[in-house]
Design a protein around this motif. Sequence first.
Motif, mmCIF file in Angstrom:
data_model
loop_
_atom_site.group_PDB
_atom_site.id
_atom_site.type_symbol
_atom_site.label_atom_id
_atom_site.label_comp_id
_atom_site.label_asym_id
_atom_site.label_seq_id
_atom_site.Cartn_x
_atom_site.Cartn_y
_atom_site.Cartn_z
ATOM 1 N N ARG A 199 0.824 -1.211 0.000
ATOM 2 C CA ARG A 199 0.000 0.000 0.000
ATOM 3 C C ARG A 199 0.858 1.261 0.000
ATOM 4 O O ARG A 199 0.385 2.341 -0.385
ATOM 5 N N THR A 217 -1.576 3.806 5.185
ATOM 6 C CA THR A 217 -2.865 3.576 5.841
ATOM 7 C C THR A 217 -3.979 4.415 5.220
ATOM 8 O O THR A 217 -5.094 4.441 5.724
ATOM 9 N N THR A 223 -14.588 0.298 -1.667
ATOM 10 C CA THR A 223 -15.123 0.229 -0.305
ATOM 11 C C THR A 223 -14.675 1.426 0.514
ATOM 12 O O THR A 223 -15.479 2.006 1.273
ATOM 13 N N ASP A 224 -13.408 1.812 0.393
ATOM 14 C CA ASP A 224 -12.902 2.947 1.164
ATOM 15 C C ASP A 224 -13.692 4.214 0.870
ATOM 16 O O ASP A 224 -14.047 4.974 1.790
ATOM 17 N N ARG A 236 -17.336 3.983 2.362
ATOM 18 C CA ARG A 236 -17.336 4.090 3.825
ATOM 19 C C ARG A 236 -16.946 5.491 4.287
ATOM 20 O O ARG A 236 -17.493 6.004 5.268
ATOM 21 N N THR A 272 -12.203 7.273 9.840
ATOM 22 C CA THR A 272 -12.436 6.047 9.086
ATOM 23 C C THR A 272 -11.130 5.270 8.901
ATOM 24 O O THR A 272 -10.093 5.839 8.570
ATOM 25 N N HIS A 273 -11.201 3.979 9.111
ATOM 26 C CA HIS A 273 -10.053 3.105 8.859
ATOM 27 C C HIS A 273 -10.121 2.634 7.413
ATOM 28 O O HIS A 273 -11.086 1.976 7.010
ATOM 29 N N TYR A 274 -9.117 2.990 6.634
ATOM 30 C CA TYR A 274 -9.101 2.593 5.227
ATOM 31 C C TYR A 274 -8.548 1.188 5.075
ATOM 32 O O TYR A 274 -7.546 0.837 5.684
ATOM 33 N N GLU A 275 -9.191 0.415 4.235
ATOM 34 C CA GLU A 275 -8.808 -0.975 4.019
ATOM 35 C C GLU A 275 -7.930 -1.155 2.782
ATOM 36 O O GLU A 275 -7.424 -2.233 2.533
ATOM 37 N N ARG A 297 -9.052 -0.875 -0.323
ATOM 38 C CA ARG A 297 -9.805 -1.501 -1.427
ATOM 39 C C ARG A 297 -11.157 -0.791 -1.610
ATOM 40 O O ARG A 297 -11.574 -0.026 -0.778
#
Length: 268
Positions: A56, A206, A245-246, A249, A263-266, A268
Amino acid sequence: MTLPSSFTGESAVLRLTFDGPLAVLTMHSPPMNLFDEAMWAAWADAVAWLTAHPPRALLVRAAGRVVSAGVDVRVFAGLDPADAEAFWRTQLGIAQALEALPCPTVFAAHSLTLTAAFELALACDLVVSTPQARFGLVERKIAFTPAMGGTQRLTERVGPARARELVMTGDLYRGSVLADWGVVNALFPPDCFDADAHAYAMRLATGPARAHEATKAVVRRYLDGGVRAADAALPALAAAVAATTDHRRAVTAFLTDGPEHATHYEGR
């Protein structure tokens, strides 16, 4: 994910480690981290592996007193002129592969950073350094020119006049000066440089990875073809990010908690 042993052993001149979503590539060939056959081979293997397994974000750093004193001059002494074009095409390919990674890339320079190392720094998205770090494309000392793409990538950042000055004089320039020129993106104090550089890269790792990838693509389209080329590519890139998704959300969190949402970014 299992890393090749060539990146992890005690004899590795280039070591790849991970801190969660952040890949850290460390030059470890004391005392000068010279670019010799072993270092170049390690870099070629590393960028090939990272291309196949993109993280990432990537932080490039160096262990030891200097980042790199550049190319081992013995490489030039042993290079047959008939083989020079193929040799430098291969080395340029390393910089091109690093530049083409879809993730944000950060080069951290705590001290002297010469020739090949500086050229790889210029292939990264962002450069951080100490104010006192010194950078140089000093190939004029052996009547040569930078051959890993440094001249043209420096021109992208500072314009042709500054690029010609730096390459033709072969002078060394402090990180503080290159920050004023726009080559260095952030300056950190020497006593906390490693931690600050790591945190800087981790913030990118992140973050919303697909949005970062799109940003890199837009900038590349602009550099390759100007505003019109970037405009032509943007709608499809934006649509792809809108489906992540990020993004979905983060929009919900913004509406619920405001712009300072956590927000916690994944990725994706």
